[in-house]
Design an enzyme around this catalytic site. Structure first.
Site, mmCIF file in Angstrom:
data_model
loop_
_atom_site.group_PDB
_atom_site.id
_atom_site.type_symbol
_atom_site.label_atom_id
_atom_site.label_comp_id
_atom_site.label_asym_id
_atom_site.label_seq_id
_atom_site.Cartn_x
_atom_site.Cartn_y
_atom_site.Cartn_z
ATOM 1 N N ASP A 28 0.876 -1.153 0.000
ATOM 2 C CA ASP A 28 0.000 0.000 0.000
ATOM 3 C C ASP A 28 0.925 1.218 0.000
ATOM 4 O O ASP A 28 2.126 1.106 0.282
ATOM 5 C CB ASP A 28 -0.931 -0.022 1.222
ATOM 6 C CG ASP A 28 -2.179 0.824 0.966
ATOM 7 O OD1 ASP A 28 -3.213 0.572 1.613
ATOM 8 O OD2 ASP A 28 -2.111 1.725 0.096
HETATM 9 C C1 GLC Z 1 -4.364 4.210 -0.295
HETATM 10 C C2 GLC Z 1 -5.258 2.996 -0.088
HETATM 11 C C3 GLC Z 1 -5.184 2.003 -1.212
HETATM 12 C C4 GLC Z 1 -4.968 2.741 -2.509
HETATM 13 C C5 GLC Z 1 -3.569 3.343 -2.458
HETATM 14 C C6 GLC Z 1 -3.263 4.179 -3.702
HETATM 15 O O1 GLC Z 1 -3.781 4.604 0.906
HETATM 16 O O2 GLC Z 1 -5.128 2.297 1.138
HETATM 17 O O3 GLC Z 1 -6.419 1.265 -1.223
HETATM 18 O O4 GLC Z 1 -5.081 1.859 -3.613
HETATM 19 O O5 GLC Z 1 -3.363 4.119 -1.290
HETATM 20 O O6 GLC Z 1 -3.995 5.357 -3.666
#
Ligand code: GLC
Length: 711
Positions: A263
């Site tokens: 993430d």
């Molecule tokens: C965010 C989310 C994830 C998302 C990623 C990119 O913090 O937790 O679901 O795809 O970052 O934006």
């Protein structure tokens, strides 16, 4: 004639030589080879720097994440983009992608065909935008009804629902040469303190309750998986050897290659060996890989580990066609279309759950004169259609409940009507003496008068939630409960339509005649609602989450949620007793049970046969209109197994004309009859007698039976 043949032969020969030469120069482009072989062939040509380039994100561009192309080797760029319910475009490009219903709304359809249609549309839009990695679907199980991101998660409160629906969806997305991403691995079940909290959960609970939706994605060939912010048993997810290295890599993926991407900013080390392959949005740790003396095997980083991570990325890239069908879409493209608007509308309608329909008030007869009052801020003044955070999509439009009714009755919206008016707007009528008035409900006296004056009162209520924040209660807020009660006390034909990101409280449920739940219905929510209200669609949605009577009805202690020690430690003491499993184990009747949903017709169940390979039952449409029944199979394990009283182990959607019958077969596998054995770290089939319950919800059991599994 001879000359032509000779020419053709020469051309064919030349082409063959070119292909052969090309195969020598770029053997990885040989379509005859399997994806992993092609990945190995390409890896052999890459420099260490090129390999490391693929292991982390780079510039902040138009996409949520980006790995630049390696043009020397024709390796396409990776453009990763949010979110599960549609392409989240940069602000300046708002409205150029479809605002689909949320992923939990898709879950409420209980319909694999809908999941496939949704995935196809998503794949088309991401491809059209030049994004070859779709950061979805969200698959976390809704352990905590208040979790702010439940609207993004396909599973609702049941692992089998997620396990089943994710498969057609992932296949459909990837059929468009866009890699899907199963997220967030694992136990990211709350937003409070999500980037530090430790989810302390035992192995059996993880395998039986939280892993299955990801297993379904893996079974469907998902190309990537996102490790989450939180810790599991005190170790961060993206460097957790137990959950990432052993559980995911060894026990779920085995030899299947998919890559694990962090993430965004969820990394805490160069955890290649623990199972992380790619760091997003840039290389906090991974960009220093080249500075390490890889021969010294520092930080567990070796060239072999780097090669393995690159293979985990390249293999799905070949398998999903990113090399053979390079995307030519652009982020500026407008990828919306009437076809996708229709998909959004159909999914939202199919997800609509009819919780209650006293005296058959619904569907309204659109051929008869009638007066309708549409009430509520959600009705037109301020209509929630999506949840917030990285998964939010700014749609090109939102059809409000009021607009949906106007369109259904062929009535023009008054010029300049914003929905923010202080006075009622209407009555607006068509030639069939069908009239509709909208009033937000600011003044009780006006509300009462209008409620008394109309034949039917439609109260549109709504709430939403988002990333980073959990809901503080399951109520609707904004005075909506009070408004609903007030309207119902002045009109016995009151219908409530609920837009919600998950479970909600319904204190007025005994005061109103009919209740529809649309979850987060997306840009077409008003049309979908009207399709059901006027009977163009016979509702077949089923609750993917239990609707409780009160907040925290399951009695979570603080240590379970939101956690103790300043929300740093949560303990999954409830084990497998999540959602309806808790209600069954404790003999509590919820406001509306998991799997509940009514129809405008009725169904009869008969002829149940059951054994360890599956269950069959005959279903008849005994009503006067066509409709779909979601036949649900719940199993009770032998008491020796220590499992919850009942668990969903099969479901199927049976669409039947009036008077028609069909036989529904729900297969059972050994896995369905197994529990996770923490001694052997494997599934173990349970001997003994299994109770079978077939019904229209977890509490509406139509037929029961049993079968025995021999030792
Ligand atoms: C965010 C989310 C994830 C998302 C990623 C990119 O913090 O937790 O679901 O795809 O970052 O934006």
């Amino acid at each position: 004639m001879m000359l032509a043949t000779t020419k053709t032969l020469c051309l064919a020969l030349a082409a063959a030589v070119l292909v052969a030469a090309s195969a020598e120069v770029t053997p990885w482009m040989n379509l005859q080879d399997d994806p992993e072989s092609r990945a190995h062939a390409l890896l052999a040509q890459m420099t260490l720097a090129e390999k490391v380039t693929m292991l982390h994100g780079h510039t902040e561009g138009n996409y949520s994440g980006n790995v630049p192309a390696i043009t020397r080797l024709n390796i396409p760029a990776l453009n990763l983009n949010d979110g599960p319910q549609g392409f989240r475009a940069p602000e300046k490009l708002s409205g150029t992608s479809t605002g689909f219903p949320s992923i939990l709304t898709l879950g409420a359809t209980w319909d694999p065909d809908m999941a496939a249609a949704y995935g196809t549309a998503i794949g088309e839009e991401f491809a059209g935008k030049g994004a070859n990695v779709y950061l979805g679907p969200g698959l976390n199980v809704a352990r905590v009804p208040l979790c702010g991101r439940n609207f993004e998660y396909l599973s609702g409160e049941d692992p089998f629902l997620g396990y089943t629906l994710v498969q057609p969806m992932v296949k459909a997305v990837q059929a468009k040469n866009v890699i899907a991403n199963a997220k967030h691995w694992i136990n990211n079940n709350q937003e409070i303190n999500r980037d530090r909290v430790s989810a302390n959960v035992d192995e059996r609970t993880r395998f039986e309750m939280y892993y299955p939706p990801f297993e379904g994605a893996i079974k469907a060939g998902v190309g990537s998986i996102m490790c989450s912010y939180n810790r599991i048993n005190h170790v961060y997810s993206c460097e957790n050897n137990e959950t990432l290295g052993i559980d995911l890599r060894q026990r779920l993926l085995g030899s299947q290659r998919a890559w694990v991407v962090s993430d965004w900013l969820a990394t805490h080390s160069t955890s290649l060996v623990e199972g992380l392959d790619q760091e997003m949005p840039y290389g906090l740790f991974f960009d220093s890989l080249l500075e390490l003396d890889l021969d010294l095997d520092l930080h567990n980083v070796t060239v072999a580990a780097i090669d393995n991570a690159v293979l985990n990325i390249l293999t799905p890239m070949f398998a999903v066609g990113l090399f053979d069908h390079p995307l030519n879409g652009t982020v500026e493209a407008n990828v919306t279309s009437p076809a996708h608007n229709t998909v959004a509308r159909k999914v939202a309608a199919a997800a609509t759950v009819l919780l209650k329909n006293d005296a058959g008030l619904l569907p309204l007869n659109a051929t008869q004169p009638m007066t309708i009052g549409v009430f509520g801020i959600q009705g037109d003044a301020e209509t929630w259609a999506h949840g917030g955070g990285s998964g939010s999509v700014t749609p090109p439009y939102i059809i409000t409940p009021f607009q949906g009714v106007l369109d259904a009755l062929g009535i023009q919206r008054p010029a300049g009507h914003t929905g923010q008016e202080d006075a009622p707007v209407g009555p607006l009528c068509n030639a069939r003496q069908q009239c509709v008035t909208y009033y937000e409900g600011q003044n009780d006296t006006i509300t009462e008068a209008l409620a008394e004056a109309v034949d039917v009162a439609l109260v549109a209520v709504g709430t939403a939630s988002g990333e980073l924040l959990d809901r503080v209660h399951l109520g609707l807020g904004r005075g909506q409960d009070e408004l609903t009660t007030l309207v119902a006390s002045h009109n016995r034909n009151t219908v409530v339509h609920v837009t919600c990101p998950g479970a909600v409280l319904t204190p007025w449920r005994n005061d109103v005649s009919a209740i529809l739940v649309g979850f987060m219905g997306g840009q077409e929510l008003g049309h979908a609602m009207a399709d059901v209200v006027f009977g163009h669609v016979n509702p077949s949605g089923r609750l993917p989450v239990t609707f409780p009577n009160v907040d925290n009805e399951v009695g979570f202690a603080e240590r379970q949620y939101p956690g103790i020690e300043d929300h740093l430690q949560t303990y999954y003491d409830e084990g497998l007793e999540v959602g309806y499993r808790w209600y069954d184990a404790h003999g509590v009747t919820p406001a509306f049970p998991f799997g509940h949903g009514l129809s405008y017709t009725s169904f009869n169940y008969s002829g149940l046969t059951a054994n360890s390979t599956g269950v069959s039952v005959r279903i008849a449409n005994t009503g006067s209109v066509a409709g779909a029944e979601i036949v649900q199979l719940y199993l009770g394990f032998p008491s020796s197994a220590g499992e919850p009283p009942l668990q969903l182990k099969g479901f199927a959607k049976a669409m039947l004309a009036p008077g028609a019958t069909t036989t529904v077969h729900l297969p059972l596998t050994d896995r369905d009859l197994s529990i996770w054995d923490v001694q052997d770290h494997a599934w173990s089939k349970v001997p003994g007698t299994f109770q079978v319950q077939i019904g229209s919800s977890s509490r509406d059991v139509r037929l029961a039976g049993s079968f025995t599994v021999s030792q």
